[in-house]
Write an enzyme that holds these catalytic residues in place. Sequence first.
Site, PDB file in Angstrom:
ATOM      1  N   SER A   1       0.817  -1.221   0.000  1.00 46.81           N
ATOM      2  CA  SER A   1       0.000   0.000   0.000  1.00 46.81           C
ATOM      3  C   SER A   1       0.847   1.266   0.000  1.00 46.81           C
ATOM      4  CB  SER A   1      -0.906   0.026   1.230  1.00 46.81           C
ATOM      5  OG  SER A   1      -1.668  -1.148   1.298  1.00 46.81           O
TER       6      SER A   1
ATOM      7  N   GLU B   1      -2.848 -14.495   1.401  1.00 45.98           N
ATOM      8  CA  GLU B   1      -3.179 -13.586   2.496  1.00 45.98           C
ATOM      9  C   GLU B   1      -4.580 -13.907   2.999  1.00 45.98           C
ATOM     10  OE1 GLU B   1      -2.510  -9.476   1.569  1.00 45.98           O
ATOM     11  OE2 GLU B   1      -3.289  -8.777   3.494  1.00 45.98           O
TER      12      GLU B   1
HETATM   13  C1  LIG Z   1      -4.073  -1.871  10.512  1.00 42.51           C
HETATM   14  C2  LIG Z   1      -3.711  -1.969   9.057  1.00 42.51           C
HETATM   15  C3  LIG Z   1      -2.647  -2.743   8.673  1.00 42.51           C
HETATM   16  C4  LIG Z   1      -2.259  -2.827   7.334  1.00 42.51           C
HETATM   17  N1  LIG Z   1      -1.123  -3.529   6.992  1.00 42.51           N
HETATM   18  C5  LIG Z   1      -0.646  -3.464   5.726  1.00 42.51           C
HETATM   19  C6  LIG Z   1       0.638  -4.019   5.371  1.00 42.51           C
HETATM   20  O1  LIG Z   1       1.318  -4.636   6.199  1.00 42.51           O
HETATM   21  N2  LIG Z   1       1.086  -3.848   4.118  1.00 42.51           N
HETATM   22  C7  LIG Z   1       0.371  -3.200   3.155  1.00 42.51           C
HETATM   23  O2  LIG Z   1       0.827  -3.105   2.043  1.00 42.51           O
HETATM   24  N3  LIG Z   1      -0.833  -2.655   3.447  1.00 42.51           N
HETATM   25  C8  LIG Z   1      -1.359  -2.766   4.716  1.00 42.51           C
HETATM   26  N4  LIG Z   1      -2.579  -2.171   5.023  1.00 42.51           N
HETATM   27  C9  LIG Z   1      -3.254  -1.352   4.011  1.00 42.51           C
HETATM   28  C10 LIG Z   1      -4.583  -1.888   3.567  1.00 42.51           C
HETATM   29  O3  LIG Z   1      -4.401  -2.933   2.673  1.00 42.51           O
HETATM   30  C11 LIG Z   1      -5.376  -0.706   2.954  1.00 42.51           C
HETATM   31  O4  LIG Z   1      -5.767   0.093   4.027  1.00 42.51           O
HETATM   32  C12 LIG Z   1      -6.562  -1.147   2.164  1.00 42.51           C
HETATM   33  O5  LIG Z   1      -6.155  -1.690   0.971  1.00 42.51           O
HETATM   34  C13 LIG Z   1      -7.529   0.008   1.877  1.00 42.51           C
HETATM   35  O6  LIG Z   1      -6.860   1.093   1.303  1.00 42.51           O
HETATM   36  P1  LIG Z   1      -7.013   2.566   1.866  1.00 42.51           P
HETATM   37  O7  LIG Z   1      -6.794   2.509   3.313  1.00 42.51           O
HETATM   38  O8  LIG Z   1      -6.181   3.455   1.069  1.00 42.51           O
HETATM   39  O9  LIG Z   1      -8.552   2.922   1.647  1.00 42.51           O
HETATM   40  P2  LIG Z   1      -9.211   3.388   0.275  1.00 42.51           P
HETATM   41  O10 LIG Z   1      -8.830   2.459  -0.804  1.00 42.51           O
HETATM   42  O11 LIG Z   1      -8.978   4.831   0.081  1.00 42.51           O
HETATM   43  O12 LIG Z   1     -10.726   3.124   0.611  1.00 42.51           O
HETATM   44  C14 LIG Z   1     -11.565   4.047   1.287  1.00 42.51           C
HETATM   45  C15 LIG Z   1     -12.968   3.475   1.280  1.00 42.51           C
HETATM   46  O13 LIG Z   1     -13.421   3.370  -0.068  1.00 42.51           O
HETATM   47  C16 LIG Z   1     -13.840   2.055  -0.344  1.00 42.51           C
HETATM   48  N5  LIG Z   1     -13.610   1.740  -1.742  1.00 42.51           N
HETATM   49  C17 LIG Z   1     -12.458   1.872  -2.432  1.00 42.51           C
HETATM   50  N6  LIG Z   1     -12.628   1.473  -3.692  1.00 42.51           N
HETATM   51  C18 LIG Z   1     -13.907   1.047  -3.807  1.00 42.51           C
HETATM   52  C19 LIG Z   1     -14.696   0.518  -4.867  1.00 42.51           C
HETATM   53  N7  LIG Z   1     -14.190   0.331  -6.064  1.00 42.51           N
HETATM   54  N8  LIG Z   1     -15.981   0.196  -4.596  1.00 42.51           N
HETATM   55  C20 LIG Z   1     -16.515   0.378  -3.382  1.00 42.51           C
HETATM   56  N9  LIG Z   1     -15.826   0.904  -2.346  1.00 42.51           N
HETATM   57  C21 LIG Z   1     -14.531   1.225  -2.561  1.00 42.51           C
HETATM   58  C22 LIG Z   1     -13.024   1.213   0.602  1.00 42.51           C
HETATM   59  O14 LIG Z   1     -13.598  -0.041   0.801  1.00 42.51           O
HETATM   60  C23 LIG Z   1     -13.025   2.059   1.838  1.00 42.51           C
HETATM   61  O15 LIG Z   1     -14.222   1.898   2.532  1.00 42.51           O
HETATM   62  C24 LIG Z   1      -3.000  -2.115   6.355  1.00 42.51           C
HETATM   63  C25 LIG Z   1      -4.110  -1.361   6.750  1.00 42.51           C
HETATM   64  C26 LIG Z   1      -4.472  -1.272   8.078  1.00 42.51           C
HETATM   65  C27 LIG Z   1      -5.654  -0.431   8.450  1.00 42.51           C
END
Ligand SMILES: Cc1cc2nc3c(=O)[nH]c(=O)nc-3n(C[C@H](O)[C@H](O)[C@H](O)COP(=O)(O)OP(=O)(O)OC[C@H]3O[C@@H](n4cnc5c(N)ncnc54)[C@H](O)[C@@H]3O)c2cc1C
Lengths: 363, 398
Positions: free
Chosen positions: B129, B244
Amino acid sequence: MDFRHSEDRQMLADTLRRFLAAESPPEARNRAAYDAPGHNAKVWAGLGELGIAGALFPESVGGFGGSGFDIMVVFEELGRTLSVEPLLGTLMVGRALMAAGGRPALEQIVAGSAIVALAHQEAEDGGLATTAIRDAEGWTLNGAKAVVAQAEAASLLLVSAVAEGRPALFLVPADAAGVSIRGYANIDGGRSAQVQLDGVRVGADACVATDGAAALAEAEAAGLLALSAEALGAMDVARDMTIDYLRTRRQFGVPIGKFQALQHRIATVLMEVEQARSAVINAADAFDHKQGPARDRVLSAAKYTIGATGQLVAEEAIQMHGGIGMTWELPLSHYAKRITMIDHLLGDQDRHLQRYVALGKVA
Amino acid sequence: MDLRFTPEEEAFREEVRSFLRDKLPARLADKVRHDQRLTKADLEEWHRILNDRGWLASHWPVEYGGTGWSVVQRAIFEDEAAKAHAPRIVPFGVSMLGPVLIKYGTEEQRKTILPRILDGRDWWCQGYSEPGAGSDLASLKTSAVRDGDHYIVNGQKTWTTLGQFANRIFCLVRTDPAAKAQEGISFLLIDMDTPGIEVRPIMLLDGEAEVNEVFFTDVRVPVSNLVGEENKGWTYAKYLLTYERTNIAGVGSSIAAFERLQSLAGSIRRDGRPLADDPLFAARMARVEIELANMATTNMRVVAAAAGGGAPGAESSMLKIKGTEIRQAITALTRRAYGPYAQPFIPEALEEGYNGEPVGPEDAGAAAPAYFNNRKLSIFGGSNEVQRNIISKMIVGL
Ligand SMILES: Cc1cc2nc3c(=O)[nH]c(=O)nc-3n(C[C@H](O)[C@H](O)[C@H](O)COP(=O)(O)OP(=O)(O)OC[C@H]3O[C@@H](n4cnc5c(N)ncnc54)[C@H](O)[C@@H]3O)c2cc1C
């Protein structure tokens, strides 16, 4: 019918909003909320200068408000900035004292010059267990009270205790011998404490009510209205933050608010918050115009609604923010915590749903 | 239809149980049971115990030090370990990178990297991410530009779980900025102590810093650290994501959490009776319990299909959504069970050896932080919204 607040009340709300926005922005709020002493003395003093405490009480006891809608606007504003200032204690103790017949302490409370805390909840389940025993000079209190909001900051505690078989109320200086206050931070900010009373000696005049049931009911009613309004203010902000995020956060080349999955959910959040607003309006109205079980039923309806809606709003707001919604740095997460924890105070949604049913049989 | 396990599978379950009885340190199980915070040393200790028994890499073939277990055996192990309150196995090396290297790495990479995962010399973290690339992972921008036999990496990763403990990170990087989003991505292994890398903690709402930002400034990475082919990283990344999501249902750990909730509701008193006798709370618990029983069978149906060669596609998304929703429902009820005592928060009480006087019933102070922390379950590993998109795409096909 007129759903606008009176001009005076609107002015009060605007003044309070401007003051809190200036004096208690998120960072300053968090500092005050999560570090000792769990509130901000400067903000508290400022609230005193604005006469906010006075807005919570009628003229008969030196205030300039005191209606349900006054309580609503004040606590809604406090909720909007997640204020941790000890006004819930002011309201609940003040209301109890009003019902119990008024005391010199009430003047200080209404003037906003004293911080007070209601020490009613027992450390163990099973009803009022703290005891008060009378002798020639006064009373001796023994017991343990739990999760008393802002007890460390308070100069006076209003303590409930069984005296001669009835729930009596005592004003106890927080520094009285035998009072020990073990404070801690709360997950949602502010501090609470376990209050231990070991052979605390108070004079005869410390007993403000030998039968305090009615006074406690007044305090509780006001507290339920205040907490519901506070949650409403916080939910309004959490909703707006989420709407804003849906407009600005881009994924897949578009703002995430373009995704219908999220559009429908923010629409649901909006509807439920409006329903919650109506519940609080009903409660504020009942506070002024209904009595006894009929009033309490509407207050329980509000607290139930707030509890159920609160969990929805907090969870959806975090979820729609994605990872960033879980961070300490983003103010939203603190709103989610406060909204959630309000359901734990003065009875949760299940308790109030059941109370609503029970009171329906009485009313 | 036969819901029973075979005698061999039951024997295996017994073997797992007796191993857990003998080898799982009570100290660690206690910490897990009480939602205390596990330290790096705790996680490494459990890792070592499993590796000593040869049971760490349940997804790997035997030749690389794996167990060679069937999917059913894996499910049994995960179930029993969770019910015994074993710490989770940190997934990044064992469950994520390992399978990718086994399928797509060079023999050299397998020989040098896999043993170091097993014996704990390397702690990997996942650099997928980015601030601008969450759900839309393919929009990632961290770049790797070829310079002789090195790549020069620049950019930022975020949400890197336990990156503060890691000495290595596997990253998705953009190696062809001109190609279509998914086609210019490569899978790169990077030493965290290479000059130009900075790790900054992100504090979460419960005050914990389990995730990090990782910044890359002109970081030189040997070309030999590339996994598979350049610009084919998306394929490997997706393969990893299916791993995963294995055991994503987390049935075992939800059952363990539910049992704790039940005993809590039996002992906590509310309004003069055990909370479990409150009809509304009892109904809430019953709903979750029923959902959990349903999901246990759904999960085994998927496992059985996979054992028979069926490919989990929409199923893994389904398990992810249901599993996380159920787990979140349990943590919400646990929080609520404590009533006002869920509010006090003494972070030190979540650490081992805390001697302070507790506030309220046992573990009260852990319930709200665990509830808030577990909001992550529906966000990471592909958010539940994204999982629903995957399912509907598969079934509606539009
Ligand atoms: C505690 C924690 C640990 C993590 N650990 C890791 C890690 O070790 N390595 C790593 O690489 N990543 C990690 N992540 C990242 C995680 O994979 C991302 O948070 C996740 O992919 C969502 O991305 P974002 O947070 O940018 O939210 P966004 O993608 O910005 O999403 C925001 C909202 O929009 C919704 N949304 C987005 N696109 C769509 C769509 N097409 N249709 C409907 N709804 C949508 C989402 O579901 C969410 O509700 C971690 C996250 C957390 C919170």
